[in-house]
Write a protein that holds these residues in place. Structure first.
Motif, PDB file in Angstrom:
ATOM      1  N   VAL A  78      10.186  87.095 -41.830  1.00  8.39           N
ATOM      2  CA  VAL A  78       9.595  88.132 -40.990  1.00  8.39           C
ATOM      3  C   VAL A  78       9.155  87.551 -39.649  1.00  8.39           C
ATOM      4  N   ARG A 118       6.737  94.007 -43.837  1.00 10.55           N
ATOM      5  CA  ARG A 118       6.928  93.015 -44.914  1.00 10.55           C
ATOM      6  C   ARG A 118       6.771  93.708 -46.262  1.00 10.55           C
ATOM      7  N   ARG A 150       0.637  97.827 -45.476  1.00 10.26           N
ATOM      8  CA  ARG A 150       1.579  97.225 -44.523  1.00 10.26           C
ATOM      9  C   ARG A 150       2.406  98.279 -43.789  1.00 10.26           C
ATOM     10  N   THR A 204      13.023  96.029 -43.363  1.00 13.07           N
ATOM     11  CA  THR A 204      12.089  95.453 -44.324  1.00 13.07           C
ATOM     12  C   THR A 204      12.559  94.083 -44.775  1.00 13.07           C
ATOM     13  N   GLU A 205      11.583  93.234 -45.078  1.00 10.31           N
ATOM     14  CA  GLU A 205      11.846  91.885 -45.590  1.00 10.31           C
ATOM     15  C   GLU A 205      10.577  91.402 -46.263  1.00 10.31           C
ATOM     16  N   ILE A 206      10.691  90.686 -47.373  1.00 14.69           N
ATOM     17  CA  ILE A 206       9.513  90.247 -48.119  1.00 14.69           C
ATOM     18  C   ILE A 206       9.070  88.839 -47.752  1.00 14.69           C
ATOM     19  N   SER A 207       9.985  87.980 -47.281  1.00 13.59           N
ATOM     20  CA  SER A 207       9.644  86.593 -46.960  1.00 13.59           C
ATOM     21  C   SER A 207       8.847  86.512 -45.663  1.00 13.59           C
ATOM     22  N   LYS A 208       7.669  85.878 -45.725  1.00 14.97           N
ATOM     23  CA  LYS A 208       6.836  85.752 -44.525  1.00 14.97           C
ATOM     24  C   LYS A 208       7.545  84.969 -43.424  1.00 14.97           C
TER      25      LYS A 208
END
Length: 360
Positions: A239, A258, A276, A232-236
């Motif tokens: 990603v 994301r 998502r 998982t990662e939040i930064s577009k």
């Protein structure tokens, strides 16, 4: 200035080791494995403000809290040799070109161990076709990519990322590292971190959950040690880079979503669904290990509680104080079986560390 005395570096590294030992002592941690840094030319990124003096613009840095007293530089010994080679050539270029120098206020270098380089030029003015033409000539002359930034606009000459190659446990992995996104600044120590994490994880026949995966820095080598990975990662932008890196390295056992660590915690706890996660069968995973590389604030209490579910917690930390606070929350169910100190930032007080915790 760098103190080139090897004894001074050894003493400072020993002091960091002692600090880490004291922080982890309440948890019965074993002795830390220590990974030293090159003493100079270790930073692959550098950022300079420009300061006008004597009718010319100079590279400048400032002491923390003082933006009025510049330290003018021609070279930066902590920066990589490629950055130091580019600095005078770029300065000569902007001195010879009004299009390149007009209202230029900041310069950023991004380089790699494999020799790729990107220069970002930041302006207090709109960038136009004349600037583009001058930047294209400069990029060709220097053999680099160039990104021009002004308010609300970004122009790219070449690529908007650099290509890095890191070797871990005898295998080479390629990484796209985007301009403006986080990357590990000390490439040599980064390779040590990746190697230690892979060795600590070991070869497993179960699955890995990774939080805060970034551009896939750890994801790529760790994926070779397990059945499959949910990352998982939040930064577009991170990603997008991670997905490209997975494809470039033909790694096909990773599902990347994301989500923030907090959102994934909510999903796994059944608090709320996320579109998502559509197509991700969480029940199909047999997670044995969770890998976390959180920001300086560490894991929030809920995410920390989530990691408690796992047999093994592999934790890379850029802040030993928040690492210790998180371990204090987990100490009743998990114990430290391995730890390491990575000297990403020599000549500073900053410490990067790693621990492997296993369920008691």
């Amino acid at each position: 200035m760098i103190n080139r005395d090897p004894a001074a570096y050894t003493a400072q590294l020993h002091e960091k080791q002692q600090r880490l030992t004291e922080l982890l002592a309440p948890f019965g941690a074993p002795a830390a494995q220590v990974f030293a840094s090159p003493r100079e030319h270790y930073r692959l990124r550098a950022e300079f403000r420009l300061w006008r003096e004597g009718g010319q613009q100079h590279y400048a840095m400032f002491e923390a809290g003082d933006n009025r007293t510049p330290i003018l530089l021609e070279q930066l010994p902590i920066a990589g040799e490629q950055i130091n080679a580019l600095m005078p050539r770029l300065k000569s270029a902007w001195q010879a070109s009004r299009e390149l120098s007009r209202k230029l206020f900041q310069v950023e270098f991004l380089t790699t161990l494999s020799g790729d380089a990107l220069i970002t030029l930041c302006y207090h003015r709109p960038l136009d076709a004349a600037w583009q033409q001058a930047a294209e000539q400069l990029a060709q002359a220097l053999g680099v990519s160039i990104v021009g930034r002004s308010r609300g606009k970004r122009l790219v000459v070449g690529r908007d990322h650099v290509q890095e190659t890191l070797t871990v446990a005898g295998r080479s992995f390629t990484y796209r590292q985007p301009e403006g996104a986080f990357t590990q600044p000390n490439g040599e120590v980064c390779q040590h971190m990746l190697g230690w994490a892979c060795d600590a994880l070991g070869a497993r026949d179960d699955d890995l959950l990774e939080l805060y995966c970034g551009n896939g820095n750890f994801t790529l080598p760790l994926a070779t040690r397990v059945r499959k990975v949910l990352a998982t990662e939040i930064s577009k932008s991170a990603v997008h880079a991670a997905l490209a890196n997975l494809a470039d390295n033909a790694i096909d056992n990773v599902a990347l979503v994301r989500l923030s660590a907090e959102e994934l915690t909510q999903a796994l706890n059944g608090v709320r669904p996320f579109r998502r996660l559509a197509g991700i069968d969480l029940a199909s995973y047999d997670f044995g290990t969770v890998f976390v590389d959180p920001p300086r604030a560490g894991m929030d209490p809920d995410t920390c509680e989530l990691t408690r579910r796992f047999q093994r917690i592999l934790y890379i930390s850029c802040n030993p104080q928040t690492l210790a606070a998180n371990i204090a929350q987990l100490n009743d169910t998990h114990r430290i079986v391995r730890c390491a100190l990575f000297d990403q930032f020599p000549w500073t007080d900053h410490m990067e560390s790693g621990v492997l915790l296993e369920r008691r």
